[in-house]
Design a protein around this motif. Structure first.
Motif, PDB file in Angstrom:
ATOM      1  N   PHE A   3       0.828  -1.078   0.104  1.00 21.32           N
ATOM      2  CA  PHE A   3       0.064   0.143   0.010  1.00 21.32           C
ATOM      3  C   PHE A   3       0.903   1.214  -0.099  1.00 21.32           C
ATOM      4  O   PHE A   3       1.771   1.236   1.001  1.00 21.32           O
ATOM      5  CB  PHE A   3      -0.999  -0.035   1.140  1.00 21.32           C
ATOM      6  CG  PHE A   3      -1.863   1.099   1.353  1.00 21.32           C
ATOM      7  CD1 PHE A   3      -3.179   0.886   0.570  1.00 21.32           C
ATOM      8  CD2 PHE A   3      -1.760   2.245   1.880  1.00 21.32           C
ATOM      9  CE1 PHE A   3      -4.228   1.931   0.537  1.00 21.32           C
ATOM     10  CE2 PHE A   3      -2.741   3.113   1.894  1.00 21.32           C
ATOM     11  CZ  PHE A   3      -3.808   3.110   1.167  1.00 21.32           C
ATOM     12  N   HIS A  45     -17.303   3.183  -0.435  1.00 19.64           N
ATOM     13  CA  HIS A  45     -16.413   2.085  -1.377  1.00 19.64           C
ATOM     14  C   HIS A  45     -15.435   1.618  -0.203  1.00 19.64           C
ATOM     15  O   HIS A  45     -14.814   2.321   0.692  1.00 19.64           O
ATOM     16  CB  HIS A  45     -15.640   3.007  -2.314  1.00 19.64           C
ATOM     17  CG  HIS A  45     -16.456   3.150  -3.506  1.00 19.64           C
ATOM     18  ND1 HIS A  45     -17.225   2.493  -4.394  1.00 19.64           N
ATOM     19  CD2 HIS A  45     -17.190   4.637  -3.905  1.00 19.64           C
ATOM     20  CE1 HIS A  45     -17.966   2.736  -4.980  1.00 19.64           C
ATOM     21  NE2 HIS A  45     -17.797   4.092  -4.910  1.00 19.64           N
ATOM     22  N   THR A  46     -15.056   0.438  -0.280  1.00 23.86           N
ATOM     23  CA  THR A  46     -14.199  -0.238   0.598  1.00 23.86           C
ATOM     24  C   THR A  46     -12.769   0.585   0.334  1.00 23.86           C
ATOM     25  O   THR A  46     -11.949   0.492   1.275  1.00 23.86           O
ATOM     26  CB  THR A  46     -13.961  -1.585   0.153  1.00 23.86           C
ATOM     27  OG1 THR A  46     -15.168  -2.149   0.229  1.00 23.86           O
ATOM     28  CG2 THR A  46     -12.929  -2.350   1.146  1.00 23.86           C
ATOM     29  N   SER A  47     -12.324   0.854  -0.713  1.00 24.29           N
ATOM     30  CA  SER A  47     -11.163   1.549  -1.207  1.00 24.29           C
ATOM     31  C   SER A  47     -11.084   2.815  -0.127  1.00 24.29           C
ATOM     32  O   SER A  47      -9.891   3.171   0.242  1.00 24.29           O
ATOM     33  CB  SER A  47     -10.719   1.736  -2.373  1.00 24.29           C
ATOM     34  OG  SER A  47     -11.638   2.303  -3.044  1.00 24.29           O
ATOM     35  N   LYS A  48     -11.992   3.588  -0.009  1.00 25.53           N
ATOM     36  CA  LYS A  48     -11.869   4.949   0.635  1.00 25.53           C
ATOM     37  C   LYS A  48     -11.584   4.524   2.005  1.00 25.53           C
ATOM     38  O   LYS A  48     -11.239   5.183   2.817  1.00 25.53           O
ATOM     39  CB  LYS A  48     -13.266   5.713   0.217  1.00 25.53           C
ATOM     40  CG  LYS A  48     -13.195   6.938   1.009  1.00 25.53           C
ATOM     41  CD  LYS A  48     -14.371   7.600   0.533  1.00 25.53           C
ATOM     42  CE  LYS A  48     -14.317   9.107   0.969  1.00 25.53           C
ATOM     43  NZ  LYS A  48     -14.663   9.506   2.233  1.00 25.53           N
ATOM     44  N   LYS A  51      -8.361   3.706   2.752  1.00 25.54           N
ATOM     45  CA  LYS A  51      -7.538   4.386   2.716  1.00 25.54           C
ATOM     46  C   LYS A  51      -7.485   5.271   3.956  1.00 25.54           C
ATOM     47  O   LYS A  51      -6.470   5.917   4.753  1.00 25.54           O
ATOM     48  CB  LYS A  51      -7.595   5.441   1.408  1.00 25.54           C
ATOM     49  CG  LYS A  51      -6.762   6.584   1.491  1.00 25.54           C
ATOM     50  CD  LYS A  51      -7.239   7.625   0.266  1.00 25.54           C
ATOM     51  CE  LYS A  51      -6.292   8.746   0.214  1.00 25.54           C
ATOM     52  NZ  LYS A  51      -6.547   9.704  -0.943  1.00 25.54           N
TER      53      LYS A  51
END
Length: 76
Positions: A3, A45-48, A51
């Motif tokens: 990441f 969203h999972t990505s947000k 992060k």
């Protein structure tokens, strides 16, 4: 899984530092599970969420004070 996190503040035009976070797969699965649960609850969203988890973790660690006290006894 790697990441990549940009350590420069928004609007900064100087040199940038990128932090690479590498987690073992068993830890990444746990973190992704937390991120999926929060994303489902907050309807995002999972990505947000992932992060935000990394941002808050880095912020918390950077504010900790790791300076050790001098534990040696002073000479008399």
């Amino acid at each position: 899984m790697n990441f990549y996190y940009n350590c420069s503040p928004p609007g900064y035009a100087g040199e940038r530092e990128i932090l690479t976070v590498e987690l073992p797969s068993y830890m990444m699965e746990d973190i992704l599970e937390y991120a999926r649960n929060v994303a489902y609850q907050k309807d995002t969203h999972t990505s947000k969420v992932l992060k935000d988890i990394v941002n808050e973790t880095i912020s918390t660690i950077s504010h900790k004070n790791y300076v050790r006290k001098n534990r040696k006894t002073k000479k008399r």
